[in-house]
Motif scaffolding. Structure first.
Motif, PDB file in Angstrom:
ATOM      1  N   LEU A   1       0.851  -1.180   0.000  1.00 29.73           N
ATOM      2  CA  LEU A   1       0.000   0.000   0.000  1.00 29.73           C
ATOM      3  C   LEU A   1       0.889   1.233   0.000  1.00 29.73           C
ATOM      4  CD1 LEU A   1      -2.700  -1.092   2.611  1.00 29.73           C
ATOM      5  CD2 LEU A   1      -2.870  -1.140   0.109  1.00 29.73           C
ATOM      6  N   LEU A   2       0.330   2.370  -0.345  1.00 26.00           N
ATOM      7  CA  LEU A   2       1.057   3.636  -0.379  1.00 26.00           C
ATOM      8  C   LEU A   2       0.603   4.512   0.778  1.00 26.00           C
ATOM      9  CD1 LEU A   2       0.762   4.433  -4.202  1.00 26.00           C
ATOM     10  CD2 LEU A   2       2.608   3.232  -3.034  1.00 26.00           C
ATOM     11  N   LEU A   3       1.542   4.939   1.585  1.00 27.65           N
ATOM     12  CA  LEU A   3       1.249   5.836   2.697  1.00 27.65           C
ATOM     13  C   LEU A   3       1.702   7.245   2.316  1.00 27.65           C
ATOM     14  CD1 LEU A   3       0.463   6.581   5.581  1.00 27.65           C
ATOM     15  CD2 LEU A   3       2.687   5.718   6.347  1.00 27.65           C
ATOM     16  N   HIS A   4       0.734   8.132   2.130  1.00 27.28           N
ATOM     17  CA  HIS A   4       1.030   9.520   1.773  1.00 27.28           C
ATOM     18  C   HIS A   4       1.358  10.277   3.062  1.00 27.28           C
ATOM     19  CE1 HIS A   4      -0.568   8.989  -2.382  1.00 27.28           C
ATOM     20  NE2 HIS A   4      -1.215   8.022  -1.777  1.00 27.28           N
ATOM     21  N   GLN A   5       2.632  10.529   3.262  1.00 32.32           N
ATOM     22  CA  GLN A   5       3.108  11.024   4.540  1.00 32.32           C
ATOM     23  C   GLN A   5       2.488  12.367   4.924  1.00 32.32           C
ATOM     24  OE1 GLN A   5       4.899   9.346   6.648  1.00 32.32           O
ATOM     25  NE2 GLN A   5       4.916  10.999   8.151  1.00 32.32           N
TER      26      GLN A   5
END
Length: 299
Positions: free
Chosen positions: A117-121
């Motif tokens: 998954l992609l975690l948009h900081q």
């Protein structure tokens, strides 16, 4: 685990490795490239608490990503090698176990990967990896050196590879060494399998939507990588990815506000010429030229 100024994220990265449930021994090699933040304060207690699992190295001077990677690879002693940079982290406690089991039972495969998954900081939002079009409803997809040029169903931090096929000589052959180079050469020795299974979170720090200049940089980097692969190995299959990147680069020029008048954009014409010289596709060149004039009039 390569790290440089990842202090806020290292706890999750390290614990994602330490939580792995395996029936084999593993070592965590952490190489800190002279971080200037408090990374040392995060890593050192773990290294002292797990002295038989963690090998911790901190460089006194910053040697750069490529040399830090070479150093880390040289310190590895296991049969298999996995990678997780200090700002990403694994979420599946069985990540290593199921990958090792697969490679142990499938000697014709040299690597295995999975999804993330992609975690948009900046926002904390978690999104999918955008690979559904590759996997569909399948439990896994296999890939080869051939398919490597059209679709790569993975992020680097999900892989497990057979260390015996990792040849560090390529670091000195290619300028600005990247993981795509050793993926390409690993796949000379066998296939890869990507499992349709989320094993971790890949952290994005882009500060919002990419500007056109950032998109241009990323696409040009990819173009350079595959042109290098083509040149070094005399492998014209790399033209598939170069053409794909050039098409996207050209398209971005048409629609992003930073390029309001494509009629006077030399970089655009250079990309179009390079694309044409690869495939000699007159129809594609005609459509791209027509779109320039339509877009210019519309603006």
């Amino acid at each position: 685990m390569l790290t440089y100024n990842h202090a806020p994220f290292l706890k999750e990265a390290i614990e994602g490795v330490l939580m792995q449930k395996t029936d084999f021994d593993l070592e965590l090699i952490i190489c800190d490239d002279a971080s200037t933040d408090h990374s040392e304060d995060v890593i050192r207690p773990y290294a002292e608490r797990y002295p038989y699992q963690i090998k911790y190295y901190r460089h006194n001077l910053n040697i750069g990503f490529v040399e830090n990677q070479r150093f880390a690879f040289q310190k590895a002693s296991g049969k298999y090698l996995a990678y997780c940079e200090g700002d990403d982290y694994w979420t599946d406690e069985n990540k290593l176990q199921f990958q090792v089991c697969f490679l142990e039972n499938n000697p014709d495969f040299v690597m295995t990967t999975a999804r993330n998954l992609l975690l948009h900081q900046d926002t904390g939002e978690i999104t999918k990896d955008g690979k559904d079009y590759i996997f569909g409803n399948k439990d896994f997809v296999d890939y080869t050196q051939e398919s490597f040029f059209s679709a790569r169903p993975t992020q680097t931090f999900t892989y497990l590879i057979r260390r015996e096929f990792l040849d560090l000589k390529w670091i000195d052959v290619y300028s600005n060494y990247r993981d795509l180079y050793y993926f390409y050469h690993l796949l000379q020795f066998g296939n890869g399998r990507a499992f349709n299974k989320v094993v971790g979170l890949y952290r994005l720090h882009e500060g919002g939507v990419y500007s056109s200049l950032e998109i241009e940089k990323k696409l040009k980097t990819s173009i350079d990588i595959f042109k290098n692969i083509k040149t070094v190995n005399n492998d014209s299959r790399a033209n598939v990815q170069v053409s794909k990147d050039l098409d996207e680069l050209i398209t971005k020029y048409f629609y992003l506000k930073e390029f309001p008048n494509p009629l006077f954009n030399k970089k655009l014409y250079k990309a179009m010429l390079e694309r044409f010289l690869i495939n000699k596709d007159y129809y594609n060149l005609f459509l791209q030229t027509l779109k320039i004039f339509k877009y210019a009039v519309k603006r």
